[in-house]
Scaffold this active site. Structure first.
Site, PDB file in Angstrom:
ATOM      1  CB  ALA A  94      -0.921  -0.002   1.216  1.00 25.95           C
ATOM      2  CG  ASP A  95       3.021   4.834  -1.394  1.00 21.97           C
ATOM      3  OD1 ASP A  95       3.932   4.608  -0.572  1.00 21.97           O
ATOM      4  OD2 ASP A  95       2.883   5.923  -1.960  1.00 21.97           O
TER       5      ASP A  95
END
EC number: 3.6.1.9
Length: 183
Positions: free
Chosen positions: A59-60
């Site tokens: 995730a970012d």
């Protein structure tokens, strides 16, 4: 976030130079959405190499305010500068998640939220940073909505989990379709 949602998982930190990736993509004219998606996939790919046959989740999150990209502040001065920049403005927080298994991306999702920060006085920013301590350096924008950071905002449009850093509900839906979590 996954553990709090009842998902058994291991944390494995990928070796990704996020600054280098961001700079390269920015020079190519990429949008923040593309950067978040690329970083999420890259993180999941790196972890997937170490865990064969396992769903690796990366995730970012990116923050964009008036064309500027903000990163996690590295110190108090950086946190104060971020808060001053966001003061009285609406910004967009973009969160991406990617699922990779055996070096193949199986699924990804991008979501964004709009957050409006009330005008912040320098005295408030100093007091806020005193109370936050080092936690102000752990998130983009120097805030955590789930805590003291809630005091910064006048309006929020978007999914709560997206703001926290990952579009959790779509991810849970994907995991259900693959029997990783009960349907």
């Amino acid at each position: 976030m996954l553990e709090r949602a009842g998902i058994a998982c291991e944390t494995d930190i990928p070796a990704v130079d996020e600054d280098e990736v961001k700079q390269a993509l920015r020079s190519e004219g990429a949008r923040p959405d593309d950067v978040a998606a690329t970083l999420a996939e890259l993180k999941a790919q790196r972890v997937s190499r170490r865990w064969q046959g396992v769903f690796a989740i990366g995730a970012d999150q990116m923050l964009e305010c008036e064309g500027q990209w903000l990163d996690k502040p590295v110190d108090r001065a950086g946190a104060a500068a971020s808060l001053r920049l966001l003061s009285g403005k609406t910004h967009r927080l973009i969160s991406a998640v990617s699922v990779v298994c055996d070096n193949r991306q199986l699924w990804h999702h991008i979501d964004s939220a709009k957050l409006t920060v009330r005008p912040l006085s320098d005295a408030f920013i100093d007091s806020y940073l005193d109370q936050m301590g080092d936690a102000a350096f752990s998130s983009v924008g120097a805030y955590q909505l789930e805590g003291l950071g809630a005091q910064l905002f006048t309006k929020i449009e978007g999914d709560y989990f997206t703001i926290l850093g990952m579009p959790l509900l779509p991810l849970l839906g994907f995991l259900r379709t693959h029997s990783v979590v009960p349907a």
